[in-house]
Scaffold this motif. Structure first.
Motif: not given
Ligand code: PLP
Length: 455
Positions: A89-90, A92-98
């Motif tokens: 999850r972290k 994903e958040k850093l990459l700002k990916t859906p």
């Protein structure tokens, strides 16, 4: 209280699969047979019995879809299996990916990778056959340490020919193997005819997996109490590794999801084949036509992306059977990249056939971009991954970025094959800007192919 989101999807010890999955049962056409290196005729079990126990030879050619895992092996698997499936999850958040990013983490085994899934099985069947000693090769040291661990559990002796550049880059892997009771030598050595021949040609060679395999095979063939053990490529090794994919499938079922993209690093193909074959089955059956399955390899040793699909030897000297696979040529010695386990000229014949038939694709990366991805992963998810596994991380990040551009909420999962705590010198080199990128040299394919047997 706020409901926390799940990070790990875990299974109970009693849910360790009871059978391995054999994809040979689901192939549309059979695998091209291995050939005798001298006669070039298909080999039979007798040809292999000098260096392998019969149970493994049977698994190599079996057409049964499922093969039972003996209880003694499942007992040992309990030390670290089932391995967790993580949601990153972290990251994903850093990459700002859906996209959703998952990884199946094999770094929890005692030696720190997926390799003991097969090492334990191989040591077990050899012990049952009355063998006293195993000889093997190792690249990064993950396979050697896994076999050292497994042979100790079954009271067998173990000799490891470790590719010279890894022996020098990773002294802690050697210590680990020695601690589990194995003898370790930098390959090429002067202990075998094959090693001596290579050293005569090039005394300063950094070694290669192909060379180390020649030494281990020769060792086994010349000692009655000794068999050879291979950490990847062969069908029975891939079979043992399907425990990864079988667990992974159950874990996705638990959260009522199915991946859109599966990727993993490929050296000889064992961890990734093991992780993806239960899913490839769905694709072969026509149930998941859009599932994307991607092998990831180094540009310094781009077997699937640049190699030719044809018969070649598994080792450098030509002692092993000829296998139909993508190959860069058995004499190709790749640059001394830190992902030592990905420096192999060929790949699993099963994975190669499925790639040739279009079920799998492949991408290749430079080592610096791979370490960059691994550092990003460590900053968000915490784990320091092995340089080999870092290739899968890089691909997963690229797919997540692609999803961001296309605004797609895909489910990405990668096989995270091992930790990198004995590879810290590689991270040190990267952090201090001392790492170099290497390409497969131009013209090397043409030259290498000239040295291949014509079948
Ligand atoms: C951690 C790790 N991952 C992957 C590999 C590549 O091997 P395979 O393609 O057989 O999984 C190795 C090989 O040594 C390894 O140590």
């Amino acid at each position: 209280m706020r409901k926390m989101k799940k990070t790990k999807i875990t299974l109970d010890e009693n849910e360790i699969p009871k059978k391995w999955y054999n994809i040979q049962a689901d192939l549309k056409t059979p695998l091209d047979p291995p050939l005798n290196p001298q006669t070039k005729k298909p080999i039979g079990p007798a040809d292999l019995s000098a260096i392998f126990p019969m149970e493994l030879i049977k698994q190599e050619v079996s057409q049964e879809r499922y093969i039972p895992i003996p209880n003694e092996i499942r007992e040992i698997y309990r030390i670290w299996r089932p391995t967790p499936l993580y949601r990153a999850r972290k990251l994903e958040k850093l990459l700002k990916t859906p996209a959703q990013i998952y990884y199946k983490w094999e770094g929890v085994s005692p030696p720190g990778s997926h390799k003991p899934n097969s090492a334990v099985a191989q040591a077990y069947y050899n012990m049952k056959a009355g063998i006293e000693r195993l000889a093997t090769e190792t690249g990064a040291g993950q396979w050697g340490s896994s076999l050292a661990f497994a042979t100790k559990l079954f009271n067998l002796k173990c000799r490891v020919y470790m590719v010279k550049c890894s022996y020098e880059q990773k002294p802690y892997r050697r210590i680990l193997m020695e601690n589990w009771g194995a003898e370790v030598y930098p390959s090429p050595t002067k202990l075998t005819k094959s090693g001596k021949a290579i050293l005569k040609k090039d005394p300063n060679t950094s070694g290669s997996l192909g060379i180390a395999i020649s030494e281990a095979v020769e060792d086994a063939a010349t000692h009655d109490n000794t068999n050879y053990s291979l950490g990847s490529v062969l069908n029975h090794v891939v079979l043992h590794q399907t425990i990864i994919g079988l667990e992974l499938k159950k874990q996705f079922e638990l959260i009522d999801k199915y991946p859109d993209i599966i990727c993993g690093c490929v050296g000889g193909g064992s961890n990734f084949s093991g992780a993806c074959f239960p899913f490839v089955r769905d694709k072969i059956l026509g149930n998941k036509p859009n599932l994307k399955i991607v092998s990831v390899e180094p540009l310094a040793c781009p077997t699937l992306t640049k190699g030719e699909y044809r018969y070649d030897f598994g080792d450098s000297i030509g002692l092993t059977p000829l296998l139909k696979m993508y190959t860069l040529g058995h004499n190709f010695v790749p640059a001394a990249i830190h992902a030592g386990g990905l420096r192999y000229h060929g790949d699993s014949p099963l994975l190669c056939k499925l790639t040739k038939e279009g079920y799998l694709e492949a991408v290749a990366y430079y080592q610096k971009e791979v370490f960059e991805a691994a550092r990003l992963f460590a900053k968000t998810e915490g784990f320091i991954v092995a340089p080999e596994a870092a290739h899968a991380v890089k691909a997963a990040i690229d797919f997540a970025n692609m999803c961001k551009r296309k605004k797609e909420k895909k489910i990405i999962v990668f096989a995270n094959s091992g930790h990198g705590y004995f590879d810290l010198s590689a991270y040190d080199a990267f952090n201090n800007k001392k790492l170099m990128d290497y390409n497969h040299p131009n013209g090397a394919i043409k030259k290498a192919m000239k040295e291949l047997p014509v079948i």
